[in-house]
Design a protein around this motif. Structure first.
Motif, PDB file in Angstrom:
ATOM      1  N   GLU A 541      44.462 -11.760  72.774  1.00  0.00           N
ATOM      2  CA  GLU A 541      45.407 -11.564  73.683  1.00  0.00           C
ATOM      3  C   GLU A 541      46.688 -12.384  73.298  1.00  0.00           C
ATOM      4  O   GLU A 541      47.756 -12.032  73.498  1.00  0.00           O
ATOM      5  CB  GLU A 541      45.123 -11.928  75.011  1.00  0.00           C
ATOM      6  CG  GLU A 541      45.788 -11.078  76.269  1.00  0.00           C
ATOM      7  CD  GLU A 541      45.069 -11.324  77.297  1.00  0.00           C
ATOM      8  OE1 GLU A 541      44.269 -12.313  77.614  1.00  0.00           O
ATOM      9  OE2 GLU A 541      45.453 -10.489  78.322  1.00  0.00           O
ATOM     10  N   ASN A 542      46.387 -13.548  72.683  1.00  0.00           N
ATOM     11  CA  ASN A 542      47.684 -14.315  72.142  1.00  0.00           C
ATOM     12  C   ASN A 542      48.533 -13.855  71.218  1.00  0.00           C
ATOM     13  O   ASN A 542      49.623 -13.767  70.980  1.00  0.00           O
ATOM     14  CB  ASN A 542      47.054 -15.690  71.377  1.00  0.00           C
ATOM     15  CG  ASN A 542      46.510 -16.557  72.465  1.00  0.00           C
ATOM     16  OD1 ASN A 542      46.665 -16.506  73.719  1.00  0.00           O
ATOM     17  ND2 ASN A 542      45.692 -17.647  72.019  1.00  0.00           N
ATOM     18  N   TYR A 543      47.748 -13.041  70.423  1.00  0.00           N
ATOM     19  CA  TYR A 543      48.614 -12.012  69.295  1.00  0.00           C
ATOM     20  C   TYR A 543      49.381 -11.259  69.993  1.00  0.00           C
ATOM     21  O   TYR A 543      50.529 -11.109  69.530  1.00  0.00           O
ATOM     22  CB  TYR A 543      47.457 -11.107  68.619  1.00  0.00           C
ATOM     23  CG  TYR A 543      47.816 -10.279  67.577  1.00  0.00           C
ATOM     24  CD1 TYR A 543      48.400 -10.330  66.389  1.00  0.00           C
ATOM     25  CD2 TYR A 543      48.393  -8.820  68.320  1.00  0.00           C
ATOM     26  CE1 TYR A 543      49.214  -9.526  65.492  1.00  0.00           C
ATOM     27  CE2 TYR A 543      48.846  -7.558  67.267  1.00  0.00           C
ATOM     28  CZ  TYR A 543      49.403  -8.021  66.027  1.00  0.00           C
ATOM     29  OH  TYR A 543      49.926  -7.085  65.236  1.00  0.00           O
ATOM     30  N   ILE A 544      49.370 -10.755  71.200  1.00  0.00           N
ATOM     31  CA  ILE A 544      50.191  -9.685  71.850  1.00  0.00           C
ATOM     32  C   ILE A 544      51.464 -10.722  72.381  1.00  0.00           C
ATOM     33  O   ILE A 544      52.652 -10.318  72.027  1.00  0.00           O
ATOM     34  CB  ILE A 544      49.575  -9.392  73.287  1.00  0.00           C
ATOM     35  CG1 ILE A 544      48.335  -8.624  72.936  1.00  0.00           C
ATOM     36  CG2 ILE A 544      50.722  -8.237  74.055  1.00  0.00           C
ATOM     37  CD1 ILE A 544      48.039  -7.488  72.397  1.00  0.00           C
ATOM     38  N   TYR A 545      51.048 -11.842  72.848  1.00  0.00           N
ATOM     39  CA  TYR A 545      52.309 -12.752  73.397  1.00  0.00           C
ATOM     40  C   TYR A 545      52.955 -13.511  72.265  1.00  0.00           C
ATOM     41  O   TYR A 545      53.939 -14.249  72.657  1.00  0.00           O
ATOM     42  CB  TYR A 545      51.575 -13.684  74.369  1.00  0.00           C
ATOM     43  CG  TYR A 545      51.447 -12.738  75.573  1.00  0.00           C
ATOM     44  CD1 TYR A 545      52.485 -12.306  76.545  1.00  0.00           C
ATOM     45  CD2 TYR A 545      50.163 -12.289  75.904  1.00  0.00           C
ATOM     46  CE1 TYR A 545      52.230 -11.579  77.603  1.00  0.00           C
ATOM     47  CE2 TYR A 545      49.698 -11.567  77.053  1.00  0.00           C
ATOM     48  CZ  TYR A 545      50.828 -11.037  77.701  1.00  0.00           C
ATOM     49  OH  TYR A 545      50.539 -10.195  78.935  1.00  0.00           O
ATOM     50  N   HIS A 546      52.538 -13.350  71.098  1.00  0.00           N
ATOM     51  CA  HIS A 546      52.926 -14.458  69.860  1.00  0.00           C
ATOM     52  C   HIS A 546      54.446 -13.964  69.287  1.00  0.00           C
ATOM     53  O   HIS A 546      54.785 -12.683  69.423  1.00  0.00           O
ATOM     54  CB  HIS A 546      52.043 -13.944  68.639  1.00  0.00           C
ATOM     55  CG  HIS A 546      52.331 -15.007  67.444  1.00  0.00           C
ATOM     56  ND1 HIS A 546      52.040 -16.328  67.585  1.00  0.00           N
ATOM     57  CD2 HIS A 546      52.628 -14.686  66.225  1.00  0.00           C
ATOM     58  CE1 HIS A 546      52.206 -16.768  66.338  1.00  0.00           C
ATOM     59  NE2 HIS A 546      52.662 -15.832  65.580  1.00  0.00           N
ATOM     60  N   PHE A 547      55.296 -14.915  69.066  1.00  0.00           N
ATOM     61  CA  PHE A 547      56.576 -14.509  68.765  1.00  0.00           C
ATOM     62  C   PHE A 547      56.728 -14.738  67.297  1.00  0.00           C
ATOM     63  O   PHE A 547      58.130 -14.232  66.783  1.00  0.00           O
ATOM     64  CB  PHE A 547      57.399 -15.789  69.533  1.00  0.00           C
ATOM     65  CG  PHE A 547      57.709 -15.585  70.955  1.00  0.00           C
ATOM     66  CD1 PHE A 547      58.383 -14.384  71.415  1.00  0.00           C
ATOM     67  CD2 PHE A 547      57.335 -16.417  71.958  1.00  0.00           C
ATOM     68  CE1 PHE A 547      58.554 -14.047  72.918  1.00  0.00           C
ATOM     69  CE2 PHE A 547      57.217 -16.110  73.148  1.00  0.00           C
ATOM     70  CZ  PHE A 547      57.910 -15.061  73.743  1.00  0.00           C
TER      71      PHE A 547
END
Ligand code: ADP
Ligand code: MG
Length: 584
Positions: A541-547
């Protein structure tokens, strides 16, 4: 060894027509020829097969290749014949006599490679036969299947350690595209390798453009349609989280005139085969599939992989997305995310991690279930379906969780699942071939022919009683399955053949009968595994929100730190745009 090594570039050219090695290949081959056991972590499409096929040609004995991809073995072996590499395979589709023939031929040195299904190692007969063969290299493809951390754990892989020892510890080469540390360590441990060399290469996929769209479920279909129309006439895969979503999305695509097919584990073998062939040949451009599709699929010109739902781990995502652009050409990998995706993954995690008390309850159910000894009075065996067990637990556990619980019981040595009979029909003649043939009426000439073919190939088996996979038998006899079934039913009606239709459940053999406190499960490990699964989901899920750069995020996850930004994922492009604006 040097001599062998000198031949390699030439063999590479002659057999494959390639001028140079891909990253990592030469290192792996050098290791193998020097007798150093090696664990190779190379992404899908990286060229793992060549790493063992080429040394197999110059080694003097035979190279065993253990692979779970039974359906692909024939194709792989056919492919090797085309490039002049003598090879063969043994799996459940090969009858006893033919298996013996092939082993004999291997003993005589007629083959350089022998592909085998891991289930073969359950057979003592097979192990004894193997001992007489000089195995120079023991290759394990899709080696992550040995790890309970992998997303594709196969209990039969646990047998490999034993087999390696029995064969006198030949050089081992284990291959996987799964790059996580825990899988890596598990492979080494479960295979009993002392100090293997590790080769990890080529995880960056510079021709893949990664992107994420954070949206709502209701808007996903439109994004899919837009993405497909941005790549007209291209082949692509759309991964969905459930079978019903596969069917739904297929309808949406078809009603928008997109030549699509769908693929999931709920479909029968024939349909799946048909769908896969159409996609591989490029007749169907788009395939909507669950993660049941793709392991070992080698279609080079897939231009996009869209994830309609967020997968549960980065490794699952990267393995599926990585099926795009195997030919090295520009391709895109798009992930459609809605915050609700997490619930589906949590459901899967629960299915993968049944509570310990439920595992014990299932063991009790299995132990007290009526035994199946219709054909073998001695066997401590039950035939049961996961649905039945789930029902007996008043539906407190999904069928998926029941399946996992049984795998855990299997790993801990309480039961084994027999792979020989699940989905197999039982056939036994009550008469000689002649009597059987005479009993068929004069009218049914074609049936008599089918009968002859069947007896030609399987007389021994039919006489002694036989669990047969009718799909495979029909394939081997080159007749339609319906034709075979009609004959079998007719013979059975005439009381010439004993026939039990395939049992669609699981055959469980109770290995150990223990009571209450006597049952020892590793509760701590089970708890840790659950926690671990949630951690991985968080990292997904962090991948989704990664900048930052998405490619770099993935490579960092795998521990491959020597990579620069990809300069083409959605985040890199946005950053570039800002920089251009600043300059202007
Ligand atoms: P993997 O098993 O790692 O997913 P494969 O062994 O199926 O990958 O190889 C993927 C593709 O790469 C195949 O089409 C293969 O022919 C090709 N390939 C492998 N090695 C080379 C090479 N040295 N040069 C060019 N193509 C290669
Ligand atoms: Mg492969």
């Amino acid at each position: 060894m040097n001599n062998q090594k000198q031949q390699l570039p030439e063999l590479l050219k002659i057999h494959y027509g390639f001028n140079s090695f891909r990253p990592g290949q030469e290192k792996v081959i050098d290791n193998i020829l020097a007798g150093i056991s090696t664990v190779v972590i190379m992404p899908t499409g990286g060229g793992k097969s060549l790493c063992y096929q080429l040394p197999a040609l110059v080694l003097d004995g035979v190279t065993l290749v253990v692979s779970p991809l039974i359906a692909l073995m024939k194709d792989q072996v056919d492919g090797l014949h085309k490039v002049g590499i003598p090879s063969t395979f043994i799996n459940s589709s090969i009858n006893r006599a033919e298996t013996a023939n092939r082993i004999q031929a291997v003993k005589q040195g007629r083959y350089k490679l022998l592909y085998i299904a891991p289930e073969r190692f359950y057979s003592v007969e097979f192990m004894i036969a193997l001992k007489e063969i000089k195995v120079s290299l023991f290759t394990i493809d899709e080696a992550h299947c040995i790890s309970q951390w992998g997303h594709d754990f196969r209990p039969s892989y646990i047998k490999l350690k034993n087999a390696i020892e029995l064969l006198g510890k030949p050089t081992v080469a284990a291959f996987t595209a799964t790059a996580t540390l825990e899988v890596r360590e598990d492979i080494i441990k479960q295979l009993g390798l002392a100090n293997p060399n590790l080769v990890i290469t080529g995880f960056a996929r510079p021709n893949l453009q990664f992107g994420v769209i954070n949206t709502q479920d209701s808007r996903k279909p439109q994004f899919v349609l837009d993405a497909i129309s941005s790549a007209p006439d291209s082949s692509g895969i759309i991964y969905v989280g459930t079978r019903s979503r596969a069917d739904q999305l297929l309808q949406t695509l078809l009603s928008n005139n997109i030549e699509a097919v769908s693929y999931h584990a709920g479909m029968n073998t024939q349909d799946r085969k048909w769908v896969q062939e159409n996609f591989m040949k490029g007749k169907a451009k788009v395939i909507v599939a669950t993660n049941a599709f793709g392991l070992g699929i080698d279609k080079p010109d897939i231009r996009f992989v869209i994830h309609y739902d967020m997968p549960g781990t980065i490794e699952a995502y990267y393995q599926e997305a990585g099926r795009a652009g195997r030919d090295g050409r520009q391709s895109f990998c798009l992930l459609l995310y809605s915050p609700r995706d997490r619930y589906l993954q949590e459901f899967f995690i629960k299915g993968d991690n049944p509570p310990p008390e439920m595992i014990l309850a299932i063991y009790e159910i299995v132990k007290s279930y009526p035994l199946d000894n219709a054909h073998d009075m001695e066997s401590d065996t039950v035939l049961i379906t996961y649905a039945k067990i789930s029902e007996m637990l008043s539906g407190k556990l999904s069928e998926m969780a029941v399946g996992t619980a049984i795998k855990i019981l299997e790993r801990e040595g309480y039961v084994t699942r027999s792979h020989d009979r699940a989905g197999h029909a039982y056939l036994k003649t009550r008469n000689s071939q002649l009597a059987t043939r005479n009993a068929l009426t004069a009218k049914s000439k074609s049936q008599r022919e089918t009968l002859e073919r069947l007896f030609d190939k399987y007389e021994q088996e039919l006489i002694s009683g036989w669990y047969a996979n009718l799909d495979e038998v029909a394939d081997i006899l080159q007749i339609k399955k319906d034709t075979l079934l009609r004959l079998i039913k007719k013979l059975s009606n005439l009381n010439l053949l004993e026939y039990l239709p395939p049992f669609r459940g699981t055959e469980l053999k109770i290995v150990k009968r223990a009571d209450g406190a006597g049952v020892k499960l590793n509760f701590a490990a089970l708890k840790y595994k659950l926690k671990h699964a949630y951690n991985k989901l968080d990292l997904m899920e962090n991948y989704i929100y990664h900048f930052g750069c998405r490619q770099k995020y993935i490579l960092d996850y795998f521990g491959d730190f020597e990579n620069k930004k990809c300069a083409k994922c959605d985040n890199c492009l946005v950053k570039n745009m800002h920089e251009v604006e600043k300059i202007q």
